[in-house]
Structures are given as C-alpha cells and as structure tokens.
Design a protein around this motif. Sequence first.
Motif, short mmCIF file in Angstrom:
data_model
loop_
_atom_site.label_atom_id
_atom_site.label_comp_id
_atom_site.label_asym_id
_atom_site.label_seq_id
_atom_site.Cartn_x
_atom_site.Cartn_y
_atom_site.Cartn_z
N HIS A 69 17.73 4.90 -2.65
CA HIS A 69 17.58 3.53 -3.16
C HIS A 69 16.14 3.02 -3.03
N THR A 70 15.36 3.58 -2.14
CA THR A 70 13.98 3.12 -1.94
C THR A 70 12.99 3.92 -2.77
N SER A 71 13.20 5.22 -2.85
CA SER A 71 12.22 6.09 -3.50
C SER A 71 12.58 6.44 -4.94
N GLY A 72 13.88 6.48 -5.25
CA GLY A 72 14.31 7.08 -6.50
C GLY A 72 14.13 8.58 -6.40
N VAL A 117 22.10 1.10 -7.84
CA VAL A 117 21.80 0.58 -6.51
C VAL A 117 20.29 0.41 -6.33
N CYS A 118 19.51 1.34 -6.84
CA CYS A 118 18.05 1.23 -6.76
C CYS A 118 17.56 -0.02 -7.51
N LEU A 119 18.07 -0.22 -8.71
CA LEU A 119 17.65 -1.39 -9.50
C LEU A 119 18.16 -2.68 -8.87
N ALA A 120 19.39 -2.67 -8.37
CA ALA A 120 19.95 -3.87 -7.72
C ALA A 120 19.09 -4.29 -6.53
N ASP A 121 18.53 -3.31 -5.82
CA ASP A 121 17.66 -3.61 -4.68
C ASP A 121 16.40 -4.33 -5.14
N GLU A 173 14.09 12.35 -9.29
CA GLU A 173 14.35 12.91 -10.60
C GLU A 173 15.84 13.20 -10.72
N GLY A 174 16.41 12.93 -11.87
CA GLY A 174 17.83 13.22 -12.10
C GLY A 174 18.78 12.27 -11.40
N MET A 175 18.39 11.03 -11.24
CA MET A 175 19.25 10.05 -10.57
C MET A 175 20.55 9.87 -11.35
N SER A 176 21.65 9.78 -10.62
CA SER A 176 22.94 9.50 -11.25
C SER A 176 22.98 8.03 -11.67
N LEU A 177 23.99 7.68 -12.43
CA LEU A 177 24.17 6.29 -12.84
C LEU A 177 24.28 5.38 -11.62
N LEU A 178 25.07 5.79 -10.64
CA LEU A 178 25.24 4.98 -9.44
C LEU A 178 23.93 4.83 -8.67
N ALA A 233 16.54 -5.45 -17.15
CA ALA A 233 17.80 -4.91 -16.62
C ALA A 233 19.01 -5.39 -17.40
N LYS A 234 18.88 -6.53 -18.05
CA LYS A 234 20.01 -7.06 -18.83
C LYS A 234 20.30 -6.23 -20.07
N SER A 235 19.28 -5.52 -20.57
CA SER A 235 19.49 -4.74 -21.79
C SER A 235 19.34 -3.23 -21.59
N SER A 236 18.70 -2.81 -20.49
CA SER A 236 18.52 -1.38 -20.25
C SER A 236 18.32 -1.11 -18.77
N LEU A 237 19.23 -0.35 -18.22
CA LEU A 237 19.14 0.05 -16.82
C LEU A 237 17.84 0.84 -16.59
N GLU A 238 17.53 1.74 -17.50
CA GLU A 238 16.35 2.59 -17.36
C GLU A 238 15.06 1.79 -17.50
N GLU A 239 14.99 0.89 -18.48
CA GLU A 239 13.79 0.06 -18.65
C GLU A 239 13.55 -0.79 -17.41
N GLY A 240 14.62 -1.37 -16.88
CA GLY A 240 14.49 -2.18 -15.67
C GLY A 240 14.01 -1.37 -14.49
N LEU A 241 14.56 -0.19 -14.35
CA LEU A 241 14.18 0.66 -13.23
C LEU A 241 12.76 1.19 -13.37
N VAL A 242 12.34 1.56 -14.58
CA VAL A 242 10.95 1.99 -14.79
C VAL A 242 10.01 0.84 -14.41
N ALA A 243 10.33 -0.37 -14.83
CA ALA A 243 9.49 -1.51 -14.50
C ALA A 243 9.43 -1.73 -12.99
N GLY A 244 10.55 -1.56 -12.30
CA GLY A 244 10.57 -1.68 -10.85
C GLY A 244 9.72 -0.62 -10.17
N LEU A 245 9.89 0.61 -10.60
CA LEU A 245 9.10 1.70 -10.02
C LEU A 245 7.61 1.53 -10.34
N ASP A 246 7.30 1.09 -11.57
CA ASP A 246 5.90 0.80 -11.92
C ASP A 246 5.31 -0.25 -10.99
#
Length: 192
Positions: A111-114, A125-129, A116-121, A147-160
């Motif tokens: 949940h902190t690092s992410g 949890v990573c994005l929710a954090d 490669e190959g992360m599951s949907l779950l 995050a409202k329109s794309s789990l991946e876009e939201g998570l990329v923005a968070g990791l960025d």
Amino acid sequence: MEYSREALIKAVSAQMPDKRWKHTLGVMASSVKLAEQYGADPERAETAAILHDVAKYWPVESMKEIMEQNGLDTGLLKHDKQLWHAEVGAFVAERDYGIADSDVLNAIRFHTSGREGMSLLERIVCLADYIEPGRDFPGVDHIRKLAKSSLEEGLVAGLDSTISLLLEKRRIIYPLTVLARNDLVRILEENI
C-alpha cells in the motif's frame, strides 16, 4: 483464527493514536467506495484497509527484528523506514489476525510502495491511502478527481506525487514505486 470485523477494528485501533485511526477510517471508507466502483470485493478491501497501518507505530527496532527473524524482505532495511510498516503489517495480519487471503496481505504489503503487476485490490487500497478524506497535500484534489474516472490514472498521479516529493527532497526512491508507476502508465497506454 481470523478475527471478526469488530474484533479486528478494536485490536488495530488500540495500536495507534486517534489521528492515525481517523486516517484508517478514511482509508476504509475510500477502499469500500473504490471497490464498489471498480468491481472488487468491498469486504476484502475494507479488511486490508483496517490492517494497512497496523504496524505503523511500532518501534523501528521491533520491525527490523521481525523482518530479520521471519524471512521478510530485508532489502527494505536499506530504504526509508516509512516503508517498513507495510511489510511488517502484512506479516502481522497473517500471524496475529489470521488473515490467509494473499491478495489482502499483498494489498497491505504494497500500500505504501506499490509494485509492478498490482492486483485490483492492491490498487484500490494504495489509492484509497492517497485520497481518503483526511489527506491534505498539494495535488490531492486532482488525484481524487482522477480516481472518480480511472483507478489507474488516480494511482499514477499519486505515485507521481510521491516520486516528485522524494526528488525535491533528494531522497532515495524505492525501486518498486518506480516499477509500479511505469507498469500503470504502460497499462494506460495500451488501453488508448
């Protein structure tokens, strides 16, 4: 034996300050909402969220000892101590709270690092954090909007955001975080 939801909440909340428990409640609510939106099991998402910071306030020496004595990823010891609680938390979730679901354990572990190959779950949890209602950092509203329109876009923005902050502070970037970000960018590019 696996704990009931109520017993798990009682046991985990007792291990952290009220402010961190409030954060955990926010991650729980955000995880359930994202799970419902993106087709994951809300109950599993909530379980991972309850436990995601279970070891956050443990002494670093205790976390180090647990990693060394139980065959955990000791490579983490060369990186920021803020990463340690996720690895230890997954171990503790299994050992102390009877969590046997490997996907729930990995959602806690990464949940902190992410990675490669992360599951949907794991993604949820990573994005929710990142986006739980109590979070307040530059760019969090943009991440919430994505995050409202794309789990991946939201998570990329968070990791960025995390990577940018680490670059600004001239800190070492944990390799799994870079791999997670690049993997998600590839997924997004493939879906264009």
